[in-house]
Write an enzyme that holds these catalytic residues in place. Sequence first.
Site, PDB file in Angstrom:
ATOM      1  CD  GLU A 130     -64.791  32.059 -53.788  1.00  0.00           C
ATOM      2  OE1 GLU A 130     -64.146  31.829 -53.021  1.00  0.00           O
ATOM      3  OE2 GLU A 130     -66.480  30.904 -53.421  1.00  0.00           O
ATOM      4  CB  ILE A 137     -71.547  31.912 -51.023  1.00  0.00           C
ATOM      5  CG1 ILE A 137     -72.894  32.102 -51.174  1.00  0.00           C
ATOM      6  CG2 ILE A 137     -70.901  31.544 -49.790  1.00  0.00           C
ATOM      7  CD1 ILE A 137     -73.935  30.887 -50.161  1.00  0.00           C
ATOM      8  N   GLY A 188     -81.828  35.656 -65.120  1.00  0.00           N
ATOM      9  CA  GLY A 188     -80.404  34.535 -65.736  1.00  0.00           C
ATOM     10  C   GLY A 188     -79.453  33.654 -64.381  1.00  0.00           C
ATOM     11  CE  LYS A 206     -73.566  25.841 -58.608  1.00  0.00           C
ATOM     12  NZ  LYS A 206     -74.813  25.441 -58.346  1.00  0.00           N
ATOM     13  N   GLY A 304     -77.272  34.254 -60.311  1.00  0.00           N
ATOM     14  CA  GLY A 304     -77.703  35.890 -60.559  1.00  0.00           C
ATOM     15  C   GLY A 304     -75.743  36.871 -61.476  1.00  0.00           C
TER      16      GLY A 304
HETATM   17  P1  NDP Z   1     -74.994  32.447 -70.326  1.00  0.00           P
HETATM   18  O1  NDP Z   1     -76.318  31.912 -71.802  1.00  0.00           O
HETATM   19  O2  NDP Z   1     -75.854  33.678 -70.224  1.00  0.00           O
HETATM   20  O3  NDP Z   1     -73.714  33.639 -71.454  1.00  0.00           O
HETATM   21  C1  NDP Z   1     -73.215  32.349 -72.223  1.00  0.00           C
HETATM   22  C2  NDP Z   1     -72.145  33.139 -73.248  1.00  0.00           C
HETATM   23  O4  NDP Z   1     -70.993  32.655 -74.165  1.00  0.00           O
HETATM   24  C3  NDP Z   1     -73.295  33.775 -74.106  1.00  0.00           C
HETATM   25  O5  NDP Z   1     -72.334  35.202 -74.509  1.00  0.00           O
HETATM   26  C4  NDP Z   1     -72.544  33.160 -75.609  1.00  0.00           C
HETATM   27  O6  NDP Z   1     -72.443  33.725 -76.639  1.00  0.00           O
HETATM   28  C5  NDP Z   1     -71.539  33.149 -74.883  1.00  0.00           C
HETATM   29  N1  NDP Z   1     -70.774  32.112 -76.023  1.00  0.00           N
HETATM   30  C6  NDP Z   1     -71.117  30.589 -76.083  1.00  0.00           C
HETATM   31  N2  NDP Z   1     -70.925  30.256 -76.727  1.00  0.00           N
HETATM   32  C7  NDP Z   1     -69.477  29.933 -77.357  1.00  0.00           C
HETATM   33  C8  NDP Z   1     -68.318  30.513 -78.104  1.00  0.00           C
HETATM   34  N3  NDP Z   1     -68.249  28.814 -78.414  1.00  0.00           N
HETATM   35  N4  NDP Z   1     -67.711  31.326 -78.501  1.00  0.00           N
HETATM   36  C9  NDP Z   1     -67.404  32.035 -77.595  1.00  0.00           C
HETATM   37  N5  NDP Z   1     -68.741  32.837 -77.202  1.00  0.00           N
HETATM   38  C10 NDP Z   1     -69.855  31.846 -76.648  1.00  0.00           C
HETATM   39  O7  NDP Z   1     -74.809  31.829 -69.325  1.00  0.00           O
HETATM   40  P2  NDP Z   1     -74.064  32.068 -67.904  1.00  0.00           P
HETATM   41  O8  NDP Z   1     -73.597  33.618 -68.175  1.00  0.00           O
HETATM   42  O9  NDP Z   1     -75.767  32.495 -67.382  1.00  0.00           O
HETATM   43  O10 NDP Z   1     -73.407  31.271 -67.539  1.00  0.00           O
HETATM   44  C11 NDP Z   1     -71.870  31.663 -68.006  1.00  0.00           C
HETATM   45  C12 NDP Z   1     -71.489  30.395 -66.989  1.00  0.00           C
HETATM   46  O11 NDP Z   1     -71.194  30.889 -65.724  1.00  0.00           O
HETATM   47  C13 NDP Z   1     -71.310  29.666 -66.921  1.00  0.00           C
HETATM   48  O12 NDP Z   1     -70.931  28.150 -66.783  1.00  0.00           O
HETATM   49  C14 NDP Z   1     -72.711  28.764 -65.036  1.00  0.00           C
HETATM   50  O13 NDP Z   1     -72.532  27.737 -64.942  1.00  0.00           O
HETATM   51  C15 NDP Z   1     -71.455  29.827 -65.058  1.00  0.00           C
HETATM   52  N6  NDP Z   1     -72.480  30.952 -63.587  1.00  0.00           N
HETATM   53  C16 NDP Z   1     -73.640  30.575 -64.122  1.00  0.00           C
HETATM   54  C17 NDP Z   1     -74.587  31.950 -63.081  1.00  0.00           C
HETATM   55  C18 NDP Z   1     -76.006  32.834 -63.375  1.00  0.00           C
HETATM   56  O14 NDP Z   1     -76.957  32.980 -62.322  1.00  0.00           O
HETATM   57  N7  NDP Z   1     -75.892  32.778 -64.440  1.00  0.00           N
HETATM   58  C19 NDP Z   1     -74.140  31.990 -61.568  1.00  0.00           C
HETATM   59  C20 NDP Z   1     -73.311  30.940 -61.610  1.00  0.00           C
HETATM   60  C21 NDP Z   1     -71.802  30.538 -62.383  1.00  0.00           C
HETATM   61  P3  NDP Z   1     -74.206  34.758 -77.018  1.00  0.00           P
HETATM   62  O15 NDP Z   1     -75.301  35.260 -76.809  1.00  0.00           O
HETATM   63  O16 NDP Z   1     -73.761  35.507 -78.101  1.00  0.00           O
HETATM   64  O17 NDP Z   1     -74.822  33.132 -77.920  1.00  0.00           O
HETATM   65  N1  HSE Z   2     -77.672  27.666 -62.640  1.00  0.00           N
HETATM   66  C1  HSE Z   2     -77.112  27.846 -61.893  1.00  0.00           C
HETATM   67  C2  HSE Z   2     -78.376  27.642 -60.311  1.00  0.00           C
HETATM   68  C3  HSE Z   2     -76.353  29.141 -61.155  1.00  0.00           C
HETATM   69  O1  HSE Z   2     -79.455  27.701 -60.856  1.00  0.00           O
HETATM   70  O2  HSE Z   2     -77.655  27.537 -59.244  1.00  0.00           O
HETATM   71  C4  HSE Z   2     -74.938  29.336 -60.283  1.00  0.00           C
HETATM   72  O3  HSE Z   2     -74.796  28.452 -60.636  1.00  0.00           O
END
Ligand code: NDP
Ligand code: HSE
Length: 447
Positions: A130, A137, A188, A206, A304
């Site tokens: 989701e 959403i 973020g 998406k 976010g």
């Molecule tokens: P971040 O970059 O903030 O976090 C990614 C995390 O993954 C970090 O903790 C990083 O670790 C960890 N990581 C990366 N590579 C590895 C690895 N090889 N092994 C273990 N851990 C690893 O990304 P987000 O949290 O923003 O996004 C995560 C997912 O969610 C993505 O697919 C994104 O597209 C999706 N998403 C994000 C949204 C948003 O608003 N941010 C909204 C909707 C979806 P470290 O910090 O230790 O390097």
């Molecule tokens: N980078 C994405 C955005 C995160 O800005 O919409 C949410 O999927």
Amino acid sequence: MTRAIRIGLLGRGVVGEGILRLLADHEASIARRLGCPIEVRRVVGRDRSKAPSPRVDPARLSFDPEDVLADEAIDIVVEVIGGLEPAGDYVRRALEAGKSVVTANKALLAERGHELIELSEERGVDLYFEAAVAGGIPVIRVLREALASDTVTRLYGIVNGTSNYILSRMREEGLDFDEALRQAQAKGYAEADPTLDVGGGDAAHKLTILATLAFGAKLAPDAVATEGIAQVGAIDIAMAERFGYVIKPLAVAEERRDGALSLRVHPALVEAGSVLASVSGALNVVVLHGAMNGPCMLSGYGAGALPTAMSVVSDIVDVGRNLVMGASGRVPQRAWRSEHLEARRVAASGQHECRWYLRFSVLDRPGILARISGVLGAFDVSIEQMVQQGRARDSDAAVQIVMLTHEAREANLTAALREIELLSGVVEPVRALRIERVEDQPADELG
Ligand code: NDP
Ligand code: HSE
């Protein structure tokens, strides 16, 4: 109450931390809904220097994904690492090991979702996603369940929070593009590689997922004609406003009369009075046009930590409910039974017809306007309105001519612009943006 549902969390970035906070803050109410608690058995990160989350027992923190993938006690692997690899490998191995997976990774789902979902079905486990589309959403659930009796003919909206944030801040506060992107990153919202956001790739991922569920079609992201927002300048935002429009980063999927699907991601002008124009900052909106239901509009935060975590944890609850009841696969993950998904023809991008916003940067010499309109006319592109931004007398600086056209076929417009850019006195590539009809477009007027 049955035993706890045990999760292993891969990734402790923006979304990972949001999940931990939500699980801690809503622990009791989630247990009341699910009938058992959710236990975070392991949290895997990569950067050892990053401070451990106050919400995780340090003994649960690991830097080795094997601690999740090989732990037989873990029921659900939650993947919030992002990107194709190694995340894809971890998801595949989790499913092969008979664990359900919840992920927010739209890139992975758009590129390899069909293969991974089919693997999950073979193994009798769930792969829920989701959060992968439009953050908080619940549009995946709506397409899977609430609209199961309808036929979606068109869907469109704003599905990238970063791009919407950038264009909103440029318009509302006069920020420049780079500063607005920096702010979106600090909040973020942006992907680890923000060119995915501003280049339209994230929205294309998406849209691939949404269109698969909406049309029951086996689609891949290369089917989406994709343009980013980098070509939109402050002057375009101001000129659009002068004509009564706002520029928004849109994603559109529609079924044409000839049966082909048209899939597009691009910035477009929408009427200033429309609901879409008012969806600002990191808010997203998705409009689903059903043949029976008409338009159904969903809006909320598309990016976010907490809105995204909310969707991830709701998926964990849903999968947990299946585990508690010993069920899986009741609702097809792509909304249609896998054996009934179809390969659908995708319309070539040049076939699309719409009104256009055109901005020409020209030297203010006699006859230039006539030459431009002559070429447009030769390609069947008819001008509806026009303004020229004045220049200081005797200045050699280029002036801006902005035109809005009547409906014109994209292939014709592209060919005309190619010729116009060769005219002497035209000093920059022409900016061309689509004018999109929103909200009020009956499905039967398409294609
Ligand atoms: P971040 O970059 O903030 O976090 C990614 C995390 O993954 C970090 O903790 C990083 O670790 C960890 N990581 C990366 N590579 C590895 C690895 N090889 N092994 C273990 N851990 C690893 O990304 P987000 O949290 O923003 O996004 C995560 C997912 O969610 C993505 O697919 C994104 O597209 C999706 N998403 C994000 C949204 C948003 O608003 N941010 C909204 C909707 C979806 P470290 O910090 O230790 O390097
Ligand atoms: N980078 C994405 C955005 C995160 O800005 O919409 C949410 O999927």
